[in-house]
Design an enzyme around this catalytic site. Structure first.
Site, PDB file in Angstrom:
ATOM      1  N   HIS A 284       7.125   1.581   0.604  1.00 58.22           N
ATOM      2  CA  HIS A 284       6.470   0.607  -0.265  1.00 58.22           C
ATOM      3  C   HIS A 284       6.518  -0.805   0.289  1.00 58.22           C
ATOM      4  O   HIS A 284       5.806  -1.684  -0.193  1.00 58.22           O
ATOM      5  CB  HIS A 284       7.146   0.614  -1.633  1.00 58.22           C
ATOM      6  CG  HIS A 284       8.402  -0.193  -1.672  1.00 58.22           C
ATOM      7  ND1 HIS A 284       9.514   0.149  -0.940  1.00 58.22           N
ATOM      8  CD2 HIS A 284       8.712  -1.346  -2.305  1.00 58.22           C
ATOM      9  CE1 HIS A 284      10.452  -0.756  -1.144  1.00 58.22           C
ATOM     10  NE2 HIS A 284      10.005  -1.673  -1.961  1.00 58.22           N
ATOM     11  N   CYS A 285       7.344  -1.071   1.304  1.00 63.98           N
ATOM     12  CA  CYS A 285       7.571  -2.454   1.741  1.00 63.98           C
ATOM     13  C   CYS A 285       6.884  -2.821   3.055  1.00 63.98           C
ATOM     14  O   CYS A 285       6.006  -3.687   3.082  1.00 63.98           O
ATOM     15  CB  CYS A 285       9.073  -2.721   1.876  1.00 63.98           C
ATOM     16  SG  CYS A 285       9.936  -2.962   0.321  1.00 63.98           S
ATOM     17  N   ILE A 286       7.310  -2.192   4.140  1.00 65.78           N
ATOM     18  CA  ILE A 286       6.895  -2.647   5.468  1.00 65.78           C
ATOM     19  C   ILE A 286       5.378  -2.572   5.680  1.00 65.78           C
ATOM     20  O   ILE A 286       4.804  -3.481   6.279  1.00 65.78           O
ATOM     21  CB  ILE A 286       7.654  -1.873   6.559  1.00 65.78           C
ATOM     22  CG1 ILE A 286       9.157  -2.150   6.417  1.00 65.78           C
ATOM     23  CG2 ILE A 286       7.199  -2.294   7.949  1.00 65.78           C
ATOM     24  CD1 ILE A 286      10.018  -1.377   7.389  1.00 65.78           C
ATOM     25  N   ASP A 289       4.121  -5.494   2.465  1.00 69.18           N
ATOM     26  CA  ASP A 289       4.569  -6.875   2.280  1.00 69.18           C
ATOM     27  C   ASP A 289       3.878  -7.890   3.192  1.00 69.18           C
ATOM     28  O   ASP A 289       3.551  -9.005   2.735  1.00 69.18           O
ATOM     29  CB  ASP A 289       6.083  -6.971   2.458  1.00 69.18           C
ATOM     30  CG  ASP A 289       6.827  -6.247   1.343  1.00 69.18           C
ATOM     31  OD1 ASP A 289       6.157  -5.663   0.472  1.00 69.18           O
ATOM     32  OD2 ASP A 289       8.070  -6.241   1.348  1.00 69.18           O
TER      33      ASP A 289
END
Length: 454
Positions: A284-286, A289
């Site tokens: 969900h992040c890299i 974001d």
């Protein structure tokens, strides 16, 4: 559950809330009980706070009430403790949050079809909060977002309550820093960044997490600094992963093994941090974001060309895996169309059940478009859940371990995408006569397998 909203005469909302947080008499509401919200709720609960856990997913709430964990790496014993507690209240009723002094938002912040921030989950929830918001309340956003979202957009929605931020209620940003399945760093061990939209909000949010079980709350000067720090953390990883992904291709053209190069560079005791190449980035992040940062940068007229280039490099890696598969089949006078392919591991990282933004799904979809017959084996993901980008794969089922041993020789290609530790030394591949595509440098080269690096 009775409310503790009783203030001393002439006490301000700030004074009252600080006292409630310090004495742990504040009731905490955690909105979103996924891999971020549930561990957070558990930590706050174990620290002595009364916690209301809200989620729209009735199945999650029912499992929590039965003491059943729905997160693979979260011990069932912890969830059972929550279910037996008289100060943990899982619910699908948003109005139960009205009694809480702290509301912590732990919701997804994905990107849209044009790589723009999708804040719909957070903003719609903020609108609901504005309808139940009362004096003596702290609202904390943990979801990753762009700089300025907390002190501008979030507050603009909360102001519909007619209350005054900094006087009646307080707002802060504290980014989640969860690393699923990381056995070295648990939620309580990770320094907790906190930044309020004003001085009082900063003091309150620091007090919350200090008393809530975090060993190292780190207070910064503003919510924007905390927002930017979170984006920097994951953009740093995205850029460095892109670097080694690109070098893997460059070194390959020079007949140099990228893995040996990394081992060699890693002997330097300073100035170098190792990142490994792979089939792409997931989670969900890299993958997400950096787009929040580049989108906001464009809005201010300062584009991030370097970061955008890194994102392009990482995005093309799953397609390279398909290209390598196609080339390997061509060498055997076969084509992708009609071939049988097994994806080995489809979660976005080892030892988790999360497939959000997983590169395996891109590889799978592209192979299907080329006419391949695709199956997968992943003990962590027995059934594919619905995903926004690959809805056609929903409800596909994993080949079981037992089925794999009897069916392995029907595959033309096996692609190692995610190297779960449960795969061990890949002895189950012994005797396989087809092609093995290794995207993680994990397959032994001494057992007669035909291994192609990708």
């Amino acid at each position: 559950m009775e409310s503790n909203r009783t203030a001393e005469v002439d006490a301000t909302p700030y004074d009252e809330l600080l006292g409630l947080l310090s004495s742990k008499n504040a009731q905490i509401g955690v909105i979103g009980l996924g891999y971020v919200g549930l561990p957070l709720a558990s930590l706050l609960h174990s620290s002595g706070y009364s916690v209301v856990g809200y989620d729209i997913d009735a199945e999650k709430i029912n499992k929590l009430k039965r003491g059943v964990s729905y997160i693979s790496y979260m011990d069932t014993g912890i969830v059972k403790t929550l279910s037996e507690s008289d100060h943990f209240f899982p619910t699908t009723d948003f109005n139960q949050l009205e009694r809480c002094h702290v509301l912590i938002i732990c919701l997804p912040t994905p990107v849209g079809s044009h790589d723009e921030p999708d804040m719909s989950y957070v903003f719609s929830t903020a609108s609901q909060i504005s309808k139940i918001l009362r004096p003596c309340t702290l609202v904390v956003l943990e979801s990753t977002t762009y700089p300025g979202a907390t002190d501008t957009d979030l507050i603009k929605i909360l102001e519909k309550s007619a209350l005054v931020v900094g006087e009646d209620y307080f707002v802060a940003f504290s980014p989640e820093r969860e690393d699923p399945a990381n056995e070295k760093y648990k939620t309580c061990d990770i320094p907790k960044l906190v930044g309020g939209v004003d001085e009082k909000s900063s003091i309150l949010v620091e007090q919350l997490y200090k008393n809530g079980g975090f060993q190292k709350p780190v207070r910064v000067s503003s919510a924007r600094v905390a927002e930017c720090a979170k984006l920097l953390e994951n953009t740093y990883r995205a850029v460095n992963i892109a670097l080694v992904n690109e070098l893997k291709i460059v070194f390959e053209s020079m007949d140099v093994d990228i893995w040996e190069v990394l081992d060699a560079a890693g002997t330097k005791p300073f100035g170098f941090q190792r990142f490994n190449p792979g089939p792409g980035i997931g989670g969900h992040c890299i993958p997400v974001d950096p787009f929040y940062l580049t989108w906001k940068a464009k809005e201010t007229g300062t584009p991030c060309s370097f970061i955008e280039l890194a994102e392009k490099t990482n995005t093309r890696m799953p397609f390279r895996v398909v290209d390598r598969t196609q080339d390997a089949l061509n060498e055997d006078m076969k084509c992708v169309k009609g071939s049988c392919v097994l994806l080995l591991g489809i979660a976005y990282k080892p030892n988790v059940d999360d497939i959000r933004e997983a590169p395996s799904l891109v590889v799978w979809t592209k192979l299907l478009e080329l006419g391949a017959n695709v199956e997968y084996h992943d003990p962590y993901v027995p059934v594919i859940c619905h995903t926004r980008k690959h809805p056609q794969l929903a409800m596909e089922e994993s080949v079981t371990k037992g089925e794999l041993s009897s069916r392995i020789h029907k595959y033309d290609v096996i692609i190692l995408v995610t190297n779960h530790s449960c795969f061990g030394k890949y002895s189950f591949l012994n005797g396989f006569k087809g092609i093995v595509i290794d995207t993680r440098n994990q397959i032994p080269r001494h057992n007669g397998l035909r291994v192609v690096m990708a």
